[in-house]
Each structure stands twice: as structure tokens, then as C-alpha cells.
Scaffold this motif. Structure first.
Motif, short mmCIF file in Angstrom:
data_model
loop_
_atom_site.label_atom_id
_atom_site.label_comp_id
_atom_site.label_asym_id
_atom_site.label_seq_id
_atom_site.Cartn_x
_atom_site.Cartn_y
_atom_site.Cartn_z
N ALA A 44 0.83 -1.21 0.00
CA ALA A 44 0.00 0.00 0.00
C ALA A 44 0.86 1.26 0.00
CB ALA A 44 -0.94 0.00 1.21
N ALA A 45 2.05 1.16 0.60
CA ALA A 45 2.97 2.29 0.67
C ALA A 45 3.85 2.39 -0.58
CB ALA A 45 3.85 2.16 1.91
N GLU A 46 3.62 1.49 -1.52
CA GLU A 46 4.40 1.41 -2.75
C GLU A 46 5.86 1.07 -2.48
OE1 GLU A 46 3.61 4.64 -5.45
OE2 GLU A 46 1.45 4.49 -5.12
N ALA A 47 6.05 0.20 -1.49
CA ALA A 47 7.38 -0.33 -1.18
C ALA A 47 7.48 -1.75 -1.75
CB ALA A 47 7.60 -0.34 0.33
N HIS A 48 8.67 -2.27 -1.81
CA HIS A 48 8.94 -3.57 -2.42
C HIS A 48 9.44 -4.56 -1.37
CE1 HIS A 48 9.24 -0.49 -5.54
NE2 HIS A 48 8.63 -1.41 -6.30
N VAL A 49 8.65 -5.59 -1.13
CA VAL A 49 8.98 -6.61 -0.12
C VAL A 49 10.09 -7.51 -0.66
CG1 VAL A 49 8.10 -8.59 1.18
CG2 VAL A 49 6.64 -6.57 0.83
N LEU A 50 11.15 -7.65 0.14
CA LEU A 50 12.24 -8.56 -0.19
C LEU A 50 12.12 -9.88 0.56
CD1 LEU A 50 15.22 -6.02 -0.01
CD2 LEU A 50 13.99 -6.81 -2.05
N PHE A 51 11.68 -9.80 1.83
CA PHE A 51 11.64 -10.99 2.68
C PHE A 51 10.81 -10.64 3.91
CE2 PHE A 51 13.46 -13.44 6.24
CZ PHE A 51 13.36 -14.72 5.73
N SER A 52 10.15 -11.65 4.48
CA SER A 52 9.48 -11.42 5.76
C SER A 52 9.67 -12.64 6.65
CB SER A 52 7.98 -11.13 5.56
OG SER A 52 7.31 -12.25 5.04
N HIS A 53 9.72 -12.38 7.93
CA HIS A 53 9.83 -13.47 8.90
C HIS A 53 9.05 -13.07 10.16
CE1 HIS A 53 11.42 -16.99 10.89
NE2 HIS A 53 11.60 -16.23 11.94
N PHE A 54 8.17 -13.96 10.60
CA PHE A 54 7.36 -13.71 11.79
C PHE A 54 7.47 -14.90 12.73
CE2 PHE A 54 6.03 -10.46 9.10
CZ PHE A 54 5.31 -9.52 9.82
N HIS A 55 7.41 -14.60 14.02
CA HIS A 55 7.53 -15.64 15.04
C HIS A 55 6.45 -15.43 16.10
CE1 HIS A 55 9.38 -18.44 17.84
NE2 HIS A 55 9.18 -17.53 18.78
N THR A 56 5.75 -16.51 16.43
CA THR A 56 4.78 -16.45 17.53
C THR A 56 5.40 -17.11 18.75
OG1 THR A 56 2.55 -17.00 18.24
CG2 THR A 56 3.62 -18.58 16.79
N CYS A 92 12.52 4.68 2.61
CA CYS A 92 13.25 5.68 1.84
C CYS A 92 12.62 5.81 0.46
CB CYS A 92 14.71 5.25 1.69
SG CYS A 92 15.56 5.06 3.28
N GLY A 93 13.15 6.75 -0.29
CA GLY A 93 12.68 6.93 -1.66
C GLY A 93 11.26 7.47 -1.70
N SER A 94 10.50 7.01 -2.68
CA SER A 94 9.14 7.53 -2.86
C SER A 94 8.09 6.74 -2.09
CB SER A 94 8.79 7.54 -4.36
OG SER A 94 8.81 6.22 -4.86
N ALA A 95 8.49 5.72 -1.34
CA ALA A 95 7.54 4.95 -0.53
C ALA A 95 6.90 5.88 0.52
CB ALA A 95 8.23 3.77 0.14
N GLN A 96 5.67 5.55 0.89
CA GLN A 96 4.90 6.40 1.80
C GLN A 96 4.49 5.63 3.06
OE1 GLN A 96 1.92 8.80 -0.50
NE2 GLN A 96 2.62 7.45 -2.15
N PRO A 97 5.31 5.69 4.10
CA PRO A 97 5.04 4.90 5.30
C PRO A 97 3.71 5.22 5.98
CG PRO A 97 6.81 6.46 5.69
CD PRO A 97 6.53 6.49 4.23
N GLU A 98 3.22 6.45 5.80
CA GLU A 98 1.95 6.80 6.42
C GLU A 98 0.80 5.98 5.83
OE1 GLU A 98 2.95 9.45 3.04
OE2 GLU A 98 4.02 9.05 4.91
N LEU A 99 0.93 5.56 4.57
CA LEU A 99 -0.10 4.71 3.97
C LEU A 99 -0.04 3.30 4.56
CD1 LEU A 99 0.11 5.81 0.22
CD2 LEU A 99 -1.49 6.57 2.00
N ALA A 100 1.16 2.84 4.87
CA ALA A 100 1.31 1.53 5.53
C ALA A 100 0.66 1.58 6.91
CB ALA A 100 2.79 1.16 5.65
N LEU A 101 0.93 2.63 7.66
CA LEU A 101 0.34 2.76 9.00
C LEU A 101 -1.18 2.85 8.93
CD1 LEU A 101 0.59 2.97 12.04
CD2 LEU A 101 0.96 5.44 11.77
N ALA A 102 -1.70 3.55 7.96
CA ALA A 102 -3.16 3.68 7.83
C ALA A 102 -3.81 2.31 7.64
CB ALA A 102 -3.51 4.60 6.66
N LEU A 103 -3.21 1.45 6.83
CA LEU A 103 -3.77 0.11 6.63
C LEU A 103 -3.65 -0.73 7.90
CD1 LEU A 103 -5.07 -2.02 4.84
CD2 LEU A 103 -2.79 -2.64 4.03
N ILE A 104 -2.54 -0.61 8.60
CA ILE A 104 -2.36 -1.33 9.86
C ILE A 104 -3.43 -0.90 10.86
CG2 ILE A 104 -0.82 -1.60 11.86
CD1 ILE A 104 1.54 -1.39 9.77
N GLU A 105 -3.68 0.39 10.96
CA GLU A 105 -4.70 0.89 11.88
C GLU A 105 -6.10 0.43 11.48
OE1 GLU A 105 -3.68 5.00 13.88
OE2 GLU A 105 -3.34 5.11 11.71
#
Length: 125
Positions: A44-56, A92-105
Motif C-alpha cells: 500500500a505504501a508502494e514499497a517492495h517486499v524482499l523478505f518477511s519473517h514472523f515468530h509467535t 526511503c525513496g518515494s515509498a509512503q510509510p503513512e499509507l502503511a500505517l493507515a492500513l495497519i490501523e
């Protein structure tokens, strides 16, 4: 003799730190939901995912996760027993972190959110 000092790489981007409180415990202990959410938030922030890792940490326990981006990262740490999540979004760059936070919220629906946004534009020496 005067020496030329090479320029120091100056990071630049926006760093958003968010404390989200009053979230339903079942959302904060659902590892799959959080991983999908943060990957979608990056998109949503127009960023590019390289990898993700989650742990419960177990049934009903918290989750810690990171989404590594070409533009930097998104992380989350949750405490379901307190209805609390801490998110760290740096882009960094043209990505928009506020859009990421809006979706999380929108997805987690916290009762309150406290946000600190830091403009990280470095200065070259």
C-alpha cells in the motif's frame, strides 16, 4: 597538507514509530494475519517486499515480525495480554510509510494510536 574527506553516505527517509493500544488479543496473537497485514501495508505504501519473517511465542502469546523492504523495513511486536502493538516503519525513496500505517490501523482497529514521525535526511560531511 589538506586531505579530502570522502562524503559520508547520508540516509534519508521517513521513520514512523507507532504505539497502538486497545487491540483485540486474537488479532495480536495471529501470526499469519500480522504477516499478511504488514506485507500488504508495504505494498500500500508502494514499497517492495524482499523478505518477511514472523515468530509467535505460542497460543495466545505475542508475535514479533519483520518485513524487509528494498526501501528499508516494517516491524511489529505485540503483547495480546495488554492489547498493545509497537510498529516501526522506515521507508526511503518515494515509498509512503503513512499509507502503511493507515492500513495497519484500519485492520487492527486500536482504540488509541501514538505516532512519532522522524524525517531522516542526513547531511553529508
Amino acid at each position: 597538507m589538506k586531505r579530502d574527506i570522502p562524503p559520508i553516505h547520508a540516509p534519508s527517509g521517513t521513520h514512523v514509530l507507532a504505539d497502538l493500544s486497545g487491540i483485540a488479543a486474537e488479532k495480536l496473537s495471529n501470526c499469519e494475519l500480522l504477516q499478511t497485514l504488514l506485507c500488504r501495508a508495504a505494498e500500500a505504501a508502494e514499497a517492495h517486499v524482499l523478505f518477511s519473517h514472523f515468530h509467535t511465542f505460542g497460543d495466545g502469546q505475542g508475535v514479533t515480525g519483520v518485513v524487509l523492504l528494498a526501501e528499508s523495513h516494517i516491524t511489529i511486536h505485540t503483547w495480546p495480554e495488554c492489547g498493545f502493538a509497537a510498529a516501526d516503519i522506515f521507508m526511503c525513496g518515494s515509498a509512503q510509510p503513512e499509507l502503511a500505517l493507515a492500513l495497519i490501523e484500519r485492520t487492527l482497529q486500536p482504540l488509541t494510536t501514538s505516532v512519532k514521525s522522524i524525517n531522516r535526511t542526513g547531511v553529508q560531511a
